[in-house]
Design a protein around this motif. Structure first.
Motif, PDB file in Angstrom:
ATOM      1  N   THR A 107       0.875  -1.180   0.000  1.00  0.00           N
ATOM      2  CA  THR A 107       0.000   0.000   0.000  1.00  0.00           C
ATOM      3  C   THR A 107       0.915   1.235   0.000  1.00  0.00           C
ATOM      4  O   THR A 107       2.106   1.130   0.324  1.00  0.00           O
ATOM      5  CB  THR A 107      -0.864   0.046   1.267  1.00  0.00           C
ATOM      6  OG1 THR A 107       0.019   0.184   2.395  1.00  0.00           O
ATOM      7  CG2 THR A 107      -1.683  -1.219   1.440  1.00  0.00           C
ATOM      8  N   PRO A 108       0.357   2.401  -0.336  1.00  0.00           N
ATOM      9  CA  PRO A 108       1.210   3.599  -0.344  1.00  0.00           C
ATOM     10  C   PRO A 108       1.900   3.841   1.003  1.00  0.00           C
ATOM     11  O   PRO A 108       3.090   4.187   1.043  1.00  0.00           O
ATOM     12  CB  PRO A 108       0.228   4.724  -0.668  1.00  0.00           C
ATOM     13  CG  PRO A 108      -0.864   4.057  -1.436  1.00  0.00           C
ATOM     14  CD  PRO A 108      -0.982   2.672  -0.874  1.00  0.00           C
ATOM     15  N   ALA A 109       1.188   3.622   2.106  1.00  0.00           N
ATOM     16  CA  ALA A 109       1.807   3.863   3.415  1.00  0.00           C
ATOM     17  C   ALA A 109       2.944   2.881   3.663  1.00  0.00           C
ATOM     18  O   ALA A 109       4.007   3.242   4.180  1.00  0.00           O
ATOM     19  CB  ALA A 109       0.756   3.756   4.521  1.00  0.00           C
ATOM     20  N   GLN A 110       2.730   1.638   3.283  1.00  0.00           N
ATOM     21  CA  GLN A 110       3.797   0.641   3.436  1.00  0.00           C
ATOM     22  C   GLN A 110       5.001   1.010   2.568  1.00  0.00           C
ATOM     23  O   GLN A 110       6.148   0.892   2.992  1.00  0.00           O
ATOM     24  CB  GLN A 110       3.294  -0.754   3.023  1.00  0.00           C
ATOM     25  CG  GLN A 110       2.364  -1.407   4.024  1.00  0.00           C
ATOM     26  CD  GLN A 110       1.817  -2.729   3.496  1.00  0.00           C
ATOM     27  OE1 GLN A 110       1.449  -2.841   2.321  1.00  0.00           O
ATOM     28  NE2 GLN A 110       1.752  -3.731   4.359  1.00  0.00           N
ATOM     29  N   ARG A 111       4.709   1.477   1.360  1.00  0.00           N
ATOM     30  CA  ARG A 111       5.782   1.817   0.432  1.00  0.00           C
ATOM     31  C   ARG A 111       6.640   2.950   0.998  1.00  0.00           C
ATOM     32  O   ARG A 111       7.860   2.902   0.960  1.00  0.00           O
ATOM     33  CB  ARG A 111       5.204   2.197  -0.924  1.00  0.00           C
ATOM     34  CG  ARG A 111       6.079   1.765  -2.076  1.00  0.00           C
ATOM     35  CD  ARG A 111       5.465   2.089  -3.433  1.00  0.00           C
ATOM     36  NE  ARG A 111       4.078   1.678  -3.559  1.00  0.00           N
ATOM     37  CZ  ARG A 111       3.089   2.472  -4.003  1.00  0.00           C
ATOM     38  NH1 ARG A 111       3.343   3.734  -4.309  1.00  0.00           N
ATOM     39  NH2 ARG A 111       1.867   2.014  -4.114  1.00  0.00           N
ATOM     40  N   ASP A 112       5.969   3.968   1.544  1.00  0.00           N
ATOM     41  CA  ASP A 112       6.714   5.100   2.110  1.00  0.00           C
ATOM     42  C   ASP A 112       7.593   4.646   3.271  1.00  0.00           C
ATOM     43  O   ASP A 112       8.740   5.054   3.400  1.00  0.00           O
ATOM     44  CB  ASP A 112       5.755   6.190   2.612  1.00  0.00           C
ATOM     45  CG  ASP A 112       5.072   6.891   1.446  1.00  0.00           C
ATOM     46  OD1 ASP A 112       5.504   6.676   0.291  1.00  0.00           O
ATOM     47  OD2 ASP A 112       4.102   7.631   1.692  1.00  0.00           O
ATOM     48  N   ALA A 113       7.016   3.819   4.142  1.00  0.00           N
ATOM     49  CA  ALA A 113       7.780   3.348   5.298  1.00  0.00           C
ATOM     50  C   ALA A 113       8.992   2.546   4.834  1.00  0.00           C
ATOM     51  O   ALA A 113      10.121   2.755   5.289  1.00  0.00           O
ATOM     52  CB  ALA A 113       6.885   2.500   6.204  1.00  0.00           C
ATOM     53  N   LEU A 114       8.751   1.642   3.893  1.00  0.00           N
ATOM     54  CA  LEU A 114       9.852   0.811   3.399  1.00  0.00           C
ATOM     55  C   LEU A 114      10.935   1.672   2.748  1.00  0.00           C
ATOM     56  O   LEU A 114      12.130   1.441   2.953  1.00  0.00           O
ATOM     57  CB  LEU A 114       9.322  -0.229   2.402  1.00  0.00           C
ATOM     58  CG  LEU A 114      10.401  -1.153   1.836  1.00  0.00           C
ATOM     59  CD1 LEU A 114      10.967  -2.055   2.926  1.00  0.00           C
ATOM     60  CD2 LEU A 114       9.862  -2.000   0.686  1.00  0.00           C
ATOM     61  N   ALA A 115      10.493   2.675   1.977  1.00  0.00           N
ATOM     62  CA  ALA A 115      11.465   3.518   1.270  1.00  0.00           C
ATOM     63  C   ALA A 115      12.412   4.185   2.262  1.00  0.00           C
ATOM     64  O   ALA A 115      13.622   4.253   2.040  1.00  0.00           O
ATOM     65  CB  ALA A 115      10.739   4.563   0.433  1.00  0.00           C
ATOM     66  N   GLU A 116      11.866   4.629   3.364  1.00  0.00           N
ATOM     67  CA  GLU A 116      12.720   5.306   4.348  1.00  0.00           C
ATOM     68  C   GLU A 116      13.711   4.324   4.980  1.00  0.00           C
ATOM     69  O   GLU A 116      14.881   4.641   5.184  1.00  0.00           O
ATOM     70  CB  GLU A 116      11.841   5.957   5.427  1.00  0.00           C
ATOM     71  CG  GLU A 116      12.623   6.472   6.608  1.00  0.00           C
ATOM     72  CD  GLU A 116      12.699   7.996   6.677  1.00  0.00           C
ATOM     73  OE1 GLU A 116      11.829   8.658   6.085  1.00  0.00           O
ATOM     74  OE2 GLU A 116      13.630   8.507   7.328  1.00  0.00           O
ATOM     75  N   ILE A 117      13.234   3.120   5.260  1.00  0.00           N
ATOM     76  CA  ILE A 117      14.125   2.114   5.847  1.00  0.00           C
ATOM     77  C   ILE A 117      15.248   1.768   4.868  1.00  0.00           C
ATOM     78  O   ILE A 117      16.426   1.697   5.230  1.00  0.00           O
ATOM     79  CB  ILE A 117      13.332   0.844   6.234  1.00  0.00           C
ATOM     80  CG1 ILE A 117      12.264   1.183   7.286  1.00  0.00           C
ATOM     81  CG2 ILE A 117      14.264  -0.237   6.758  1.00  0.00           C
ATOM     82  CD1 ILE A 117      11.259   0.078   7.546  1.00  0.00           C
ATOM     83  N   VAL A 118      14.879   1.583   3.601  1.00  0.00           N
ATOM     84  CA  VAL A 118      15.881   1.201   2.607  1.00  0.00           C
ATOM     85  C   VAL A 118      16.872   2.341   2.381  1.00  0.00           C
ATOM     86  O   VAL A 118      18.073   2.111   2.236  1.00  0.00           O
ATOM     87  CB  VAL A 118      15.199   0.777   1.292  1.00  0.00           C
ATOM     88  CG1 VAL A 118      16.239   0.531   0.205  1.00  0.00           C
ATOM     89  CG2 VAL A 118      14.379  -0.488   1.522  1.00  0.00           C
ATOM     90  N   ALA A 119      16.360   3.576   2.412  1.00  0.00           N
ATOM     91  CA  ALA A 119      17.263   4.720   2.262  1.00  0.00           C
ATOM     92  C   ALA A 119      18.299   4.715   3.385  1.00  0.00           C
ATOM     93  O   ALA A 119      19.479   4.999   3.171  1.00  0.00           O
ATOM     94  CB  ALA A 119      16.464   6.020   2.273  1.00  0.00           C
TER      95      ALA A 119
END
Ligand code: ADP
Ligand code: ZN
Ligand code: ZN
Length: 725
Positions: A206-218
């Motif tokens: 979901t968009p919220a999951q994607r945002d959270a994951l993106a920050e972790i991966v960054a």
């Protein structure tokens, strides 16, 4: 000229011994370094020790330096040696106890590890062997044995069984150069593991999951990982999928991950999801594993064969290589704090380890602790994955009602029965009734060892102490006056099960508490049965609120939700909030929606009101304001010192002495206050409140050591708990 000196911390229970001690490394000890395990002579004993430092000089006179006797495998990674010593300091324990946490499982204090790798004899065809099959060479037994090896390497035992041959057959094939025999180490994998195929691919986020994951991966890709992240996602927002994909990202970058879960037995679903996704790359460490399996999982991690470790708090010490990510699932869970010495908090240890290793730390919860709320950068997932609303919560007041269930609760359960739905009912108290008293003379059944009442367990026919485990047969009459009228007061899960069974019949009722879960695998079976039943009621202690994902629960009920608020514990609010909000999160995950009823004496209690609104932010902020005013953590640090003694008196005197000896400017010392007698020991407690944590820990350590010198002779024991829960 002393040569190379190893600084060795002996693994001894004695608190008074202050290592490390110097040993000279002689010939054959060239490989010894920080993390090596050695057997060393120590006075007249031989002890197991861990090398904590290396030096080329020693203050010990040359002629008194001795050499270690042997080295032992495997070595402990040096960063874990540092971590173990840090825990010892930080939680006022001893180096030996801190190191014990990071040693291979099964390493005792004796001179040799108790657990050895399990070796098996394996057989494999050679090229000549393959040709012999084609040529049809050898007798019938030999041909059968060769045939059994056609598909690849097998254990000798398997080949003998299948080919009905003996070890001798294989030995003679080996002599003829047709098979190769080799001793291999066999990993004893825990049975929880589904070995083999990698599981389902990742879900579309979901968009919220994607945002959270993106920050972790960054953060994984950044030169510095930065401070810890708090994944605040409501129940059902799909936090586990974010963890899974974050772990996958760490693996893709050639790094490893540790996933901490509250308790594997209670959350088998979460552990299983990691295993299905990552297969053999996952090692599971949990308390119910046998020593052998634990050792093998540890070794697989150490060798880098497994690169994801899933486990409870002790998994924070897993020997993974190139740590890139630590996940703390359900970070609010009290089980992250260890009960015995060293009383470490795995969440704090994880922060330390992540910072040391340059790894990213992600703590996730629907009900984060106020301290995490304040200190960590937040990633928010405010909605459930399926877009369903969180269920409405109704708080009902119990003052003046009779019986354990409110009329509203009865109605709601009756609807569940009539419609053939599912409900979860939480009552955080085991047993049948919480205390017994004689209706004639008033005698109350108490534990002979502790100042608490005994709890009736009717099915087992005993009354038992929930603090020390003391048990006696359930009384039929009063030993004081002979009356047979024994009153039972209070209600526990056992009695609730009976009452509900009548109320919702014919729906099945399943009970989950530590009595029902004593048997191995019982929790998973009960959860499984409830999950697969078309309708029914699951009742139990806080175990029922732990992260389970059942799609079709339409009613959640919490009984006596403010019980803990009646105890003087500054974390009681936090606990009550988390318990109710977590249970509420189990309800309404399916198309039929759901609702929640919370029974309380005081329906206005702040944590319950916030929980009923699913307002984690409101609770965290109001709780932080309260703690700031009262100077509670995270605005100050608490250290608890408990002195215990079989006689009454010395424990108080010892606590007074500790109090007098604490020299920490700016720290307030509260107490000594008497605590209830536990396991036959009178107890007195001090609480130190301080702003400067390190200085306060050092001051308490010195004060306790000084008092211990005087009071240990009188049978006083001391326990120090930094950040008590
Ligand atoms: P939480 O841990 O946040 O309470 P879970 O991780 O248990 O939530 O997820 C709840 C349910 O949603 C699970 O059944 C999970 O498989 C499912 N889920 C998670 N993410 C997605 C997604 N992106 N798409 C579809 N289903 C998802
Ligand atoms: Zn009596
Ligand atoms: Zn007791």
């Amino acid at each position: 000229m002393p040569g190379v000196i190893a600084k060795v911390e002996p693994l001894t229970a004695a608190r008074a011994l202050r290592g490390p001690f110097d040993y000279r490394l002689g010939a054959g000890m060239e490989g010894v370094d920080v993390g090596s395990m050695l057997v060393v002579p120590f006075g007249r004993q031989r002890l197991l020790g861990v090398v904590v430092g290396m030096s080329d000089r020693s203050d010990v006179p040359e002629e008194r330096l001795v050499e270690p006797l042997t080295t032992l495998d495997p070595e402990v990674p040096p960063e874990l040696v540092r971590l173990g010593l840090w825990v010892a300091e930080e939680y006022c324990s001893t180096p030996a106890r801190g190191l014990q946490l990071v040693l291979p499982p099964g390493t005792g204090r004796g001179a040799r590890p108790r657990v050895r790798p399990r070796m098996l004899l394996a057989a494999e065809l050679t090229r000549a062997g393959r040709e012999a099959i084609i040529a049809g060479a050898g007798g019938p037994r030999q041909r059968a044995a060769l045939e059994a090896l056609r598909r690849g390497c097998r254990t000798v035992a398997d080949v003998c069984r299948e080919a009905a041959c003996s070890h001798q057959t294989l030995r003679s094939l080996e002599r003829r150069g047709l098979v190769r025999l080799e001793r291999v180490e066999l990993a004893r994998r825990p049975d929880l593991v589904t070995v083999g195929a990698r599981g389902p691919a990742s879900l579309e986020l979901t968009p919220a999951q994607r945002d959270a994951l993106a920050e972790i991966v960054a953060r994984l890709d950044a030169p510095e990982p930065g401070g810890p992240l708090l994944l605040h996602g409501v129940t059902g927002s799909g936090k586990t999928e974010v963890y899974l994909q974050a772990v996958a990202a760490a693996l893709e970058r050639g790094r490893s991950a540790i996933v901490l879960v509250p308790e594997i037995a209670l959350t088998p679903q979460t552990a299983a999801r990691f295993e299905r996704r990552f297969g053999d790359l996952v090692a599971v460490l949990h308390s119910k594993l046998g020593a052998g399996a634990r050792y093998d999982e540890w070794s697989r991690l150490r060798r880098g064969e497994a690169r994801v470790c899933v486990g409870p708090r002790s998994a924070v010490f897993a020997p993974v290589r190139d740590l890139g990510l630590i996940v703390i699932d359900e970070e609010h869970d009290p089980s992250y704090k260890q009960d015995g010495d060293p009383r470490y908090d795995a969440r704090r240890v994880a922060e330390r380890r992540a910072a040391d290793a340059g790894a990213v730390l992600v703590a996730g919860s629907a009900t984060p602790r106020p301290e995490s709320w304040r200190a960590m950068r937040r990633l928010t997932m405010p909605e459930r994955v399926d877009g369903r609303a969180l269920p409405p919560v109704e708080i009902v007041g119990m003052l003046g009602t009779r019986g354990p269930l409110h009329a509203r609760t009865r109605e709601a359960l009756d609807e569940v029965r009539a419609r053939g739905e599912k409900a979860i009912v939480l009552l955080n108290r085991r047993g049948w009734s919480s205390f017994l008293s004689c209706r004639v003379c008033g005698r109350v059944w108490e534990c002979p060892q502790c100042d608490v009442t005994l709890v009736l367990h009717r099915a087992a026919g005993v009354v038992s102490c929930h603090h020390c485990g003391h048990e006696e047969p359930a009384p039929r009459s009063c030993p004081e006056c002979g009356s047979v009228s024994v009153g039972r007061h209070g209600i526990g899960t056992e009695r609730l099960e009976r009452e509900l069974s009548e109320l919702v019949a014919p729906l099945p009722v399943f009970r989950l508490d530590s009595d029902a879960a004593a048997e191995r695998g019982a929790v998973a079976r009960t959860l499984e049965r409830f999950d697969s039943a078309p309708a029914g009621v699951l009742i139990g202690t806080q175990m029922v609120a732990k992260g389970h994902d059942f799609p079709d629960v339409t009613l959640g009920v919490v009984l006596d939700a403010d019980a803990t608020l009646r105890f003087p514990d500054f974390r009681a609010e936090e606990r009550a909030f988390a318990l109710v909000a977590q249970l509420a999160g189990r309800s309404g995950r399916g198309p039929r929606g759901g609702r929640v009823i919370v029974q309380a004496i005081d329906p206005e209690a702040r944590p319950l009101v916030y929980a009923s609104r699913h307002d984690a932010r409101g609770f965290a902020e109001s709780e932080l304001a309260r703690r700031e005013a009262l100077r509670y953590p995270p605005f100050a640090h608490l250290i608890r010192v408990v002195c215990g003694c079989e006689q009454q008196g010395p424990e108080l005197a010892a606590a007074e002495a500790v109090r007098e000896a604490i020299r920490a400017p700016g720290a307030a010392v509260l107490g000594p206050a008497p605590l209830f007698r536990l396991k036959g020991r009178e107890r007195a407690q001090l609480v130190v409140k301080a702003l400067d944590r390190a200085a306060a820990i050092a001051a308490v350590r010195r004060a306790v050591e000084r008092a211990a010198g005087e009071f240990s002779k009188r049978g006083v024991t001391f326990s120090v708990d930094v950040d008590p829960q």
